[in-house]
Each structure stands twice: as structure tokens, then as C-alpha cells.
Design a protein around this motif. Structure first.
Motif, mmCIF file in Angstrom:
data_model
loop_
_atom_site.group_PDB
_atom_site.id
_atom_site.type_symbol
_atom_site.label_atom_id
_atom_site.label_comp_id
_atom_site.label_asym_id
_atom_site.label_seq_id
_atom_site.Cartn_x
_atom_site.Cartn_y
_atom_site.Cartn_z
ATOM 1 N N PRO A 15 0.814 -1.229 0.000
ATOM 2 C CA PRO A 15 0.000 0.000 0.000
ATOM 3 C C PRO A 15 0.847 1.280 0.000
ATOM 4 O O PRO A 15 0.479 2.264 -0.632
ATOM 5 C CB PRO A 15 -0.821 -0.103 1.287
ATOM 6 C CG PRO A 15 -0.706 -1.501 1.743
ATOM 7 C CD PRO A 15 0.514 -2.098 1.117
ATOM 8 N N GLU A 16 1.966 1.264 0.710
ATOM 9 C CA GLU A 16 2.802 2.461 0.740
ATOM 10 C C GLU A 16 3.421 2.722 -0.631
ATOM 11 O O GLU A 16 3.509 3.859 -1.077
ATOM 12 C CB GLU A 16 3.909 2.364 1.791
ATOM 13 C CG GLU A 16 4.685 3.677 1.879
ATOM 14 C CD GLU A 16 5.686 3.712 3.007
ATOM 15 O OE1 GLU A 16 6.147 4.825 3.312
ATOM 16 O OE2 GLU A 16 6.025 2.662 3.576
ATOM 17 N N ARG A 18 2.073 1.916 -3.509
ATOM 18 C CA ARG A 18 0.997 2.460 -4.355
ATOM 19 C C ARG A 18 0.755 3.934 -4.024
ATOM 20 O O ARG A 18 0.529 4.744 -4.922
ATOM 21 C CB ARG A 18 -0.268 1.625 -4.199
ATOM 22 C CG ARG A 18 -0.150 0.256 -4.882
ATOM 23 C CD ARG A 18 -1.501 -0.413 -5.081
ATOM 24 N NE ARG A 18 -2.260 -0.560 -3.852
ATOM 25 C CZ ARG A 18 -2.287 -1.664 -3.090
ATOM 26 N NH1 ARG A 18 -1.585 -2.711 -3.451
ATOM 27 N NH2 ARG A 18 -3.011 -1.701 -1.998
ATOM 28 N N LEU A 19 0.824 4.274 -2.739
ATOM 29 C CA LEU A 19 0.658 5.675 -2.330
ATOM 30 C C LEU A 19 1.770 6.539 -2.919
ATOM 31 O O LEU A 19 1.519 7.649 -3.407
ATOM 32 C CB LEU A 19 0.643 5.790 -0.807
ATOM 33 C CG LEU A 19 0.536 7.209 -0.252
ATOM 34 C CD1 LEU A 19 -0.790 7.847 -0.653
ATOM 35 C CD2 LEU A 19 0.678 7.194 1.267
ATOM 36 N N GLU A 22 1.085 7.018 -6.607
ATOM 37 C CA GLU A 22 -0.020 7.960 -6.792
ATOM 38 C C GLU A 22 0.409 9.390 -6.450
ATOM 39 O O GLU A 22 0.021 10.340 -7.135
ATOM 40 C CB GLU A 22 -1.219 7.545 -5.944
ATOM 41 C CG GLU A 22 -1.922 6.309 -6.467
ATOM 42 C CD GLU A 22 -3.023 5.813 -5.539
ATOM 43 O OE1 GLU A 22 -3.532 6.609 -4.716
ATOM 44 O OE2 GLU A 22 -3.367 4.622 -5.636
ATOM 45 N N ALA A 23 1.196 9.547 -5.407
ATOM 46 C CA ALA A 23 1.680 10.878 -5.023
ATOM 47 C C ALA A 23 2.583 11.449 -6.110
ATOM 48 O O ALA A 23 2.503 12.630 -6.446
ATOM 49 C CB ALA A 23 2.432 10.803 -3.691
#
Length: 191
Positions: A15-16, A18-19, A22-23
């Protein structure tokens, strides 16, 4: 034990990660929006100082210069030293003598609103980039050591992620970033 077929260490599923991707993408979108704001401001401000666009090519420097200059007719009284290199200031001040009229208060207010919005967007973009760069050792430690966190983040963004970057042929690496010139908005001012 039924857990033998479980994927361990797949970064794209984290998840990190992917974050971070996305960021990074959001940062690029913000840079594109700043370029659009510059075009908006340029279209309005060209009535006042048409040559400024070619004299100050980076979007944020242009918008900051417009914000500082406004309708001032004597640019020798405007301090641009924190925005532009000295040689560029001399060229801008000289070219300003040929600048045409004044903008109405209403038009100038719209230009300033765009400049202020670009500054807010840039502040948000810088926070996002700081986060992304701070996490690059987690995402791509070897790449980060090789090229630094800033460039590693840009390479990942332009390639579309770590897996895409790792699958990219070496000859294509030099073409990353050409399509979107991600350096827009970074100052070329020399200290």
C-alpha cells in the motif's frame, strides 16, 4: 501449512508503494496545472508586457515575476533579485521599456489570482515531492543511491512504477521525461 503460495516482498502490492506512485503522479498533474495557469496569466498579461513570456521561460518564475511587476511602469524600482539571475533581470528591465499600457484593475486581479493559485499548488507539490523523495530508499534503494532520491522519484513516475522501470530497455531510459519535461517549475536562478 497452506501459506506456501503467498507472495512475499512484491513491492507493487504494498500500500505504501501504491501511495508513493499515486503521489508522484499527483505531483506531475500539479506541474501541468501550473503550466496551464501560466498560459492563462500570459494570455492576459501579454497586453501589458508581451515579451516577458519569452524572457522568463519557466512557469513559476514567470508567474512570480508577473506578480511582483504588476502594472509598475518603472521596473528599476521592482526588486526581482530573489526571483531571477542578475543578467536576466537586466534583460527584463530593458525590455520593459517597450512594454505597452496598463491592465485594468479587474484583469490584473484575475492575473494575480492565477499567480496566487500557482503558488498554493507549488507549495502542495513540494510537500508531496518531499514525501516521495523521503520514501525512495524504501521503494528503490539501489536506484536512489545511484542517482539520488529526486531523480529516482522522477524516473519511477515517468516509467509508471518500479516494475515498468525494471522492464524498460536500457536504450529507452534516456527518453524518459522527454514527453513531459518534469523540470518545469524549478528555478534556474543561480546563487
Amino acid at each position: 501449512g497452506g501459506g506456501g503460495d503467498e507472495k512475499i516482498g512484491v513491492l507493487e502490492d504494498d500500500p505504501e508503494y501504491r501511495l508513493i506512485v499515486e503521489a508522484n503522479s499527483l505531483s506531475a498533474q500539479i506541474a501541468e496545472e501550473i503550466i496551464r495557469i501560466r498560459k492563462f496569466a500570459r494570455d492576459l498579461y501579454a497586453e501589458r508586457f508581451p515579451d516577458l513570456d519569452s524572457l522568463v521561460p519557466t512557469p513559476l518564475e514567470y508567474l512570480r515575476t508577473v506578480r511582483r511587476v504588476g502594472n509598475e511602469s518603472d521596473l528599476t524600482t521592482v526588486d526581482l533579485s530573489d526571483l531571477l539571475p542578475a543578467a536576466q533581470i537586466m534583460i527584463v528591465v530593458t525590455a520593459a521599456t517597450a512594454a505597452t499600457g496598463q491592465l485594468s484593475e479587474e484583469v490584473l486581479a484575475r492575473v494575480f489570482e492565477g499567480c496566487d493559485e500557482a503558488e498554493s499548488l507549488q507549495a502542495a507539490r513540494e510537500k508531496i515531492l518531499l514525501y516521495v523523495e523521503s520514501r525512495m530508499n524504501f521503494v528503490a534503494p539501489n536506484l536512489t543511491q545511484l542517482v539520488g532520491s529526486n531523480i529516482a522519484a522522477r524516473l519511477l513516475a515517468d516509467a509508471g512504477g518500479l516494475l515498468a522501470l525494471s522492464a524498460l530497455p536500457a536504450g529507452n531510459l534516456q527518453h524518459l521525461g522527454v514527453r513531459s519535461k518534469s523540470l518545469e517549475g524549478f528555478s534556474s536562478r543561480q546563487v
